[in-house]
Motif scaffolding. Structure first.
Motif, PDB file in Angstrom:
ATOM      1  N   GLY A 381       0.813  -1.218   0.000  1.00 27.34           N
ATOM      2  CA  GLY A 381       0.000   0.000   0.000  1.00 27.34           C
ATOM      3  C   GLY A 381       0.841   1.258   0.000  1.00 27.34           C
ATOM      4  N   GLN A 382       1.441   1.569   1.164  1.00 25.79           N
ATOM      5  CA  GLN A 382       2.116   2.870   1.268  1.00 25.79           C
ATOM      6  C   GLN A 382       3.622   2.801   1.527  1.00 25.79           C
ATOM      7  OE1 GLN A 382      -1.293   2.802   2.057  1.00 25.79           O
ATOM      8  NE2 GLN A 382      -1.475   4.205   0.322  1.00 25.79           N
ATOM      9  N   LEU A 383       4.067   1.895   2.422  1.00 26.14           N
ATOM     10  CA  LEU A 383       5.466   2.038   2.884  1.00 26.14           C
ATOM     11  C   LEU A 383       6.469   1.174   2.133  1.00 26.14           C
ATOM     12  CD1 LEU A 383       5.007   2.460   6.773  1.00 26.14           C
ATOM     13  CD2 LEU A 383       4.857   4.166   4.955  1.00 26.14           C
ATOM     14  N   ARG A 425      -5.550  -4.423  -5.348  1.00 27.70           N
ATOM     15  CA  ARG A 425      -6.669  -3.981  -4.495  1.00 27.70           C
ATOM     16  C   ARG A 425      -6.099  -3.469  -3.173  1.00 27.70           C
ATOM     17  NH1 ARG A 425     -10.964  -8.149  -3.354  1.00 27.70           N
ATOM     18  NH2 ARG A 425     -11.414  -6.576  -1.776  1.00 27.70           N
ATOM     19  N   ILE A 426      -5.895  -2.161  -3.163  1.00 30.77           N
ATOM     20  CA  ILE A 426      -5.212  -1.560  -2.004  1.00 30.77           C
ATOM     21  C   ILE A 426      -6.224  -0.804  -1.138  1.00 30.77           C
ATOM     22  CG2 ILE A 426      -3.574   0.283  -1.415  1.00 30.77           C
ATOM     23  CD1 ILE A 426      -1.830  -0.749  -3.701  1.00 30.77           C
ATOM     24  N   LYS A 496       0.429   4.837  -5.959  1.00 28.80           N
ATOM     25  CA  LYS A 496       0.666   4.766  -7.404  1.00 28.80           C
ATOM     26  C   LYS A 496       2.055   4.181  -7.688  1.00 28.80           C
ATOM     27  CE  LYS A 496       0.203   7.749 -11.398  1.00 28.80           C
ATOM     28  NZ  LYS A 496       1.222   8.696 -11.746  1.00 28.80           N
ATOM     29  N   LYS A 497       3.034   4.701  -6.971  1.00 23.21           N
ATOM     30  CA  LYS A 497       4.415   4.256  -7.170  1.00 23.21           C
ATOM     31  C   LYS A 497       4.554   2.762  -6.824  1.00 23.21           C
ATOM     32  CE  LYS A 497       8.998   5.642  -5.737  1.00 23.21           C
ATOM     33  NZ  LYS A 497       9.416   5.380  -4.388  1.00 23.21           N
ATOM     34  N   ASN A 498       3.948   2.368  -5.732  1.00 24.36           N
ATOM     35  CA  ASN A 498       4.081   0.970  -5.285  1.00 24.36           C
ATOM     36  C   ASN A 498       3.390  -0.003  -6.245  1.00 24.36           C
ATOM     37  OD1 ASN A 498       5.449   2.035  -3.165  1.00 24.36           O
ATOM     38  ND2 ASN A 498       3.784   1.819  -1.693  1.00 24.36           N
ATOM     39  N   PHE A 502       5.306  -3.026  -7.976  1.00 19.75           N
ATOM     40  CA  PHE A 502       4.844  -4.407  -7.813  1.00 19.75           C
ATOM     41  C   PHE A 502       4.716  -5.063  -9.201  1.00 19.75           C
ATOM     42  CE2 PHE A 502       2.704  -8.078  -6.281  1.00 19.75           C
ATOM     43  CZ  PHE A 502       2.720  -8.072  -4.902  1.00 19.75           C
ATOM     44  N   LYS A 503       4.111  -4.298 -10.101  1.00 21.31           N
ATOM     45  CA  LYS A 503       3.891  -4.818 -11.460  1.00 21.31           C
ATOM     46  C   LYS A 503       5.240  -5.134 -12.124  1.00 21.31           C
ATOM     47  CE  LYS A 503       1.207  -3.466 -15.368  1.00 21.31           C
ATOM     48  NZ  LYS A 503       1.105  -2.246 -16.136  1.00 21.31           N
TER      49      LYS A 503
END
Ligand SMILES: Cc1cc2nc3c(=O)[nH]c(=O)nc-3n(C[C@H](O)[C@H](O)[C@H](O)COP(=O)(O)OP(=O)(O)OC[C@H]3O[C@@H](n4cnc5c(N)ncnc54)[C@H](O)[C@@H]3O)c2cc1C
Length: 510
Positions: A381-383, A425-426, A496-498, A502-503
């Motif tokens: 998600g964020q960190l 799905r975050i 968005k960055k994460n 991940f992708k």
């Protein structure tokens, strides 16, 4: 003459305890010696693997077990601290005249397996008077060892696989009442106890002053049975309608400590409550009328639990992010101590995450969807931190800490396992009333309780307080950035960055 040593590890109970029942009922056994072994560092009030609340809970479980064994079976629980091999070596000589059988629960956890292997190698194999016997299905309904070694076994990936497995084994499983092993022995029938001396013996009175105060959840079999009665056995409608994904993550209205779900996990993970006893209580209620079914019912939760036990007993490196067939190796960011510390201490500037983490720090417990929120936030998600860092913190702090389940659920939430939710799905860490995190947002009582800095904030801004106009912050007596932290990351940008990272990581793995 034979002595049975009953080694209590993860089944701290008298009821439905296959190990204890065997010792007390077996004709070949003359004496029963119940033992429990604390880590050596208990003298410091917390240990490497147990934070203060977990240790306090465990302590209360052991104390309750000691009293129950005495009152119901007239047996003395011998409590030691130290290395388990050294403990057993220290009583070996005194047991010289006897044949000794060490009775253990089957476990999938590496720490316990290693302990058993060490004892096997250094004691059982070298002393012909000693033998060991392992008992399946103490912590689970299934015989995990037998299932994972059966022909055609494949690691389950979903609830469908679990339902199929249970149906094959038990038929109409959702109504089944399992035979439990309820030792209601009267003292005259029970075995004679035995007393031993050792430099590793400790008295609970020596440890008690070192521990934190008991928390909201008090450990022990008696408490477990009381909670089972209060939340399940006497609540027929609650059981019939139980729907986990719809349960409120911010606890019950009017009591920010009391779970909306059963709150039985600390008792199940320490084995104060037999999992079969919970299962049976639900079956008996469900048999007579319509009810929810797996995955959302209480039986469904138990199936998830069984699934993670199967996986933990059959997947190599179950607790690693490398060499683990159930974990895609995502290129997580470098360990960032400052970010991790903010998350751990509930100082991220995201009130829902902070409230959940502070609840964990104070009580040792958190609702399942709260765990979803904070684990998603820490990882994809964020960190962008490796899930194993959060796993370690949960392991120490949760009073329901369970190696098989903690790893399984972190793998799930990090989006890396075959059984995971889709990684994209975050959860929004600043939820509204429609969020699937099921947060009570109207009064935001939970946030006000756990993040008292925000107690006077209007509900409209309480989940994202830095967006409140200065005038509102002033009249609520809490300036964001001074009295409560600004968000440690921009939630939208980091998301968005994460997602992109991940992708990209997944593409590299193809
Ligand atoms: C990141 C993360 C880590 C977790 N770590 C643990 C852990 O160390 N120990 C632990 O017991 N649970 C863990 N869980 C699972 C779950 O959150 C808890 O079991 C549940 O919240 C306990 O509350 P309850 O007893 O009211 O559950 P209920 O909903 O009343 O369920 C009844 C019982 O079913 C079992 N159960 C429920 N949900 C799950 C699940 N998702 N997986 C496996 N078993 C389940 C538990 O034994 C629980 O007591 C974790 C979940 C997440 C997301």
């Amino acid at each position: 003459m034979q002595v049975a040593i009953v080694w209590f590890r993860n089944s701290l109970r008298i009821h439905d305890n296959p190990v204890l029942s065997w010792a007390c009922e077996s004709e070949s056994v003359d004496f029963v010696l119940p033992i429990y072994i604390f880590d050596e560092e208990i003298h410091q009030g917390s240990t490497f693997s147990m934070g203060e609340h977990r240790l306090r809970f465990q302590f209360d479980c052991v104390e309750d077990l000691q009293q129950n064994l005495k009152h119901k079976l007239d047996l003395d629980l011998h409590i030691f601290s130290g290395n388990c091999l050294e403990v057993l070596q220290s009583i070996r000589e005194q047991l010289q005249p006897f044949e000794v059988t060490l009775l253990e629960e089957f476990s999938t956890a590496p720490r316990e397996r290693k302990q058993s292997e060490l004892i096997e190698r250094e004691l059982i194999n070298v002393d012909q008077n000693w033998s060991a016997k392992s008992f399946p299905s103490c912590q689970t309904i299934l015989d995990i060892g037998a299932v994972v070694n059966s022909p055609g076994y494949r690691p389950p990936k979903s609830m469908k696989d679990m339902v199929r497995l249970f149906r094959t084994k038990f038929g109409d499983f959702d109504n089944i009442v399992f035979k439990t092993n309820d030792p209601d022995f009267s003292p005259s029938e029970s075995k004679q106890g035995l007393s031993v001396k050792s430099e590793h013996l400790i008295s609970l009175n020596e440890i008690r002053p070192l521990l934190s105060e008991p928390g909201y959840f008090r450990g022990g079999e008696n408490e477990a049975i009381t909670r089972l009665e209060k939340k399940v056995t006497s609540q027929h409608d609650y059981v019939r309608r139980f729907n986990k994904p719809k349960s409120i993550s911010t606890n019950v209205q009017g009591n920010p400590m009391e779970p909306s779900t059963t709150g039985l996990s600390p008792y199940i993970s320490t084995g104060c409550l037999s999992i079969r006893r919970l299962w049976n209580s639900c079956s008996e209620i469900q048999q007579s009328s319509e009810h929810t079914v797996p995955p959302v019912s209480i039986h469904g939760q138990i199936l998830f639990r069984e699934m993670f036990y199967l996986l933990s007993g059959s997947v190599e490196n179950w607790d690693q992010d490398s060499g683990n067939s159930q974990c895609k190796e995502i290129e997580w960011g470098e360990l960032d101590h400052a970010l991790l510390e903010s998350w751990d201490s509930g100082q991220t500037g995201f009130p829902l995450v902070d409230a959940m983490m502070r609840q964990l720090n104070t009580t040792g417990w958190m609702h399942h969807l709260g765990r979803h929120a904070v684990s998603c936030f820490l990882t994809r998600g964020q960190l962008w931190q490796n899930w194993t860092h959060g796993r370690d913190i949960f392991e120490r702090k949760l009073i329901d800490s369970d190696w098989a389940l903690n790893n399984g659920n972190w793998l799930w939430l990090a989006g890396v396992a075959p059984f995971s939710m889709p990684y994209y799905r975050i959860y929004n860490p600043c939820p509204d009333s429609k969020s699937s995190l099921n947060v009570e947002t109207k009064d935001a009582e939970f946030i006000r309780h756990w993040v008292p800095e925000l107690s006077e904030f209007p509900s409209k801004y309480i989940f994202e307080p830095h967006l409140a106009p200065l005038q509102i912050q002033e009249s609520a007596g809490c300036l964001i950035g001074k009295d409560y932290p600004n968000p440690i990351v921009d939630r939208k940008e980091s998301r968005k960055k994460n997602l992109e990272s991940f992708k990209l990581s997944l593409e590299k793995l193809r």
